[in-house]
Design an enzyme around this catalytic site. Structure first.
Site, mmCIF file in Angstrom:
data_model
loop_
_atom_site.group_PDB
_atom_site.id
_atom_site.type_symbol
_atom_site.label_atom_id
_atom_site.label_comp_id
_atom_site.label_asym_id
_atom_site.label_seq_id
_atom_site.Cartn_x
_atom_site.Cartn_y
_atom_site.Cartn_z
ATOM 1 N N LYS A 124 1.003 -1.361 -0.157
ATOM 2 C CA LYS A 124 0.071 -0.137 -0.084
ATOM 3 C C LYS A 124 0.966 1.205 0.879
ATOM 4 O O LYS A 124 0.953 1.689 -0.861
ATOM 5 C CB LYS A 124 -0.739 0.088 1.124
ATOM 6 C CG LYS A 124 -2.041 -0.918 1.047
ATOM 7 C CD LYS A 124 -3.559 -0.939 2.457
ATOM 8 C CE LYS A 124 -3.296 -2.023 1.783
ATOM 9 N NZ LYS A 124 -4.646 -2.556 3.514
ATOM 10 N N GLN A 183 -5.180 -1.076 10.023
ATOM 11 C CA GLN A 183 -4.773 -1.830 9.276
ATOM 12 C C GLN A 183 -5.971 -3.556 10.041
ATOM 13 O O GLN A 183 -4.859 -3.302 11.331
ATOM 14 C CB GLN A 183 -3.408 -2.546 9.053
ATOM 15 C CG GLN A 183 -3.383 -4.329 8.253
ATOM 16 C CD GLN A 183 -4.356 -4.207 6.744
ATOM 17 O OE1 GLN A 183 -3.278 -3.377 6.139
ATOM 18 N NE2 GLN A 183 -4.556 -5.276 6.494
ATOM 19 N N ASP A 235 -11.290 3.651 4.168
ATOM 20 C CA ASP A 235 -11.723 2.213 3.967
ATOM 21 C C ASP A 235 -13.026 1.785 4.063
ATOM 22 O O ASP A 235 -13.624 0.299 3.973
ATOM 23 C CB ASP A 235 -10.755 2.159 5.372
ATOM 24 C CG ASP A 235 -10.085 0.306 4.742
ATOM 25 O OD1 ASP A 235 -9.950 -0.408 3.714
ATOM 26 O OD2 ASP A 235 -9.974 -0.344 5.803
#
Ligand code: NDP
Length: 299
Positions: free
Chosen positions: A54, A98, A121
């Site tokens: 990422k 995460q 997200d």
């Protein structure tokens, strides 16, 4: 029939190029550099790989990338403090924590603490609610990637029968909302669904997000259907090593479907590209500037 293979890797590369061009335009026209902060707590090896790629792709797309690696023993309060700092940081437009998080941390509490405007997200209840009510929202990256891939086969999903197997907050549920927004007729299947094979055979579009290796069999697929396989499962090989397979029995399904995503190389690469897309969207919305025109604009 042999299915057309939907090349998620190539599609994701094309999307990342468009995002890089949009980022250049934002820098030139507005002095705006989208910034993404990724927070990793603990040593989960899969998470470390994801976070590394990422960060790499964020930089390649011309964006500002910040990584916060915290020890496994981090307390909930410490993580919430960092989230608060990132919420307040004007150089950061997207924050990704995460998952999974260590046991001592309540993941939902952390997601709730994110500024919804920076929730790239798309897991904050505000964004989930906005998506469900048809308001503009930051949308979870994996389902967004699934819809872009389905639309690379069918220009319009309107009126198509879509079967989604899985109803998680991360994949299944937001995918259902995105498909409804595309005017598909959606059936959601899950672990309590009866006659799953029969339900699956209704689908012109089948999305498998189950988390079980090669679970969806070839004879569950309507001939000519488009199959999008979200699954990432590691299974042992004969030589003692392991390999990644999807939630669909690929060889069987590819003999029946009209188009299918491979695993790896299908949905996975699209997830990161969509994260970058969300970061650009978030940066534009926060700065109050229009999103530069891009060829791929689903939802
Ligand atoms: P979850 O475990 O959160 O959800 C799985 C869903 O599948 C649940 O809704 C569950 O039903 C349903 N299910 C489980 N067993 C059955 C069954 N026997 N029959 C029918 N339905 C069943 O998984 P996620 O949604 O997080 O992930 C799904 C898959 O996608 C995983 O393989 C994961 O690794 C992968 N993934 C891939 C990503 C990518 O970037 N490509 C990103 C995120 C996930 P119920 O609700 O009733 O329990």
């Amino acid at each position: 029939m042999t299915a057309r293979i939907i090349d998620g890797k190539a599609r994701a590369e094309a999307l990342r190029k468009e995002i890089a061009a949009a980022t250049r335009q934002l820098a030139q026209a507005h002095g705006l550099v989208p910034g993404l902060a990724v927070v990793l707590v603990g040593e989960n090896p899969a998470s470390q790989v994801y976070v590394h790629s990422k960060a790499k792709m964020t930089v390649e797309a011309g964006m500002h990338s910040v990584e916060h690696r915290l020890p496994e023993t981090t307390s909930e309060a410490e993580l919430l403090t960092l989230v608060g700092q990132l919420n307040a940081d004007p150089a950061i437009h997207g924050i990704l924590v995460q998952l999974p998080l260590p046991k001592q941390i309540d993941g939902q509490k952390v997601l709730n603490a994110l500024d919804p405007a920076k929730d790239v997200d798309g897991f904050h209840p505000m964004n989930a609610g906005r998506l469900a009510t048809g308001l503009p929202a930051l949308v979870p990256c994996t389902p967004l990637g699934c819809v872009i891939l389905a639309k690379s086969v069918h220009a319009s999903l309107e009126g198509m029968e879509a079967v989604v197997i899985g109803r998680s907050n991360i994949v299944g549920k937001p995918l259902v909302q995105l498909l409804l927004a595309e005017n598909a007729t959606v059936t959601v299947a899950h672990s309590r669904t009866k006659n799953l094979a029969e339900v699956c055979r209704r689908g012109d579009l089948v999305f498998a997000a189950v988390g079980r290796a090669q679970f969806v069999r070839g004879d569950w697929i309507k001939p000519g259907a488009t199959v999008i396989d979200v699954g990432i499962n590691r299974i042992p090989k004969d030589d003692g090593k392991s390999r990644i397979v999807g939630d669909v029995a690929y060889d069987e399904a590819a003999g029946v479907a009209g188009a299918i995503t491979p695993v790896p190389g299908g949905v996975g690469p699209m997830t990161i590209a969509c994260l970058l897309l969300n970061t650009v969207r978030a940066a534009c919305a926060i700065a109050g500037v229009p999103l530069p025109a891009m060829g791929i604009r689903p939802g």
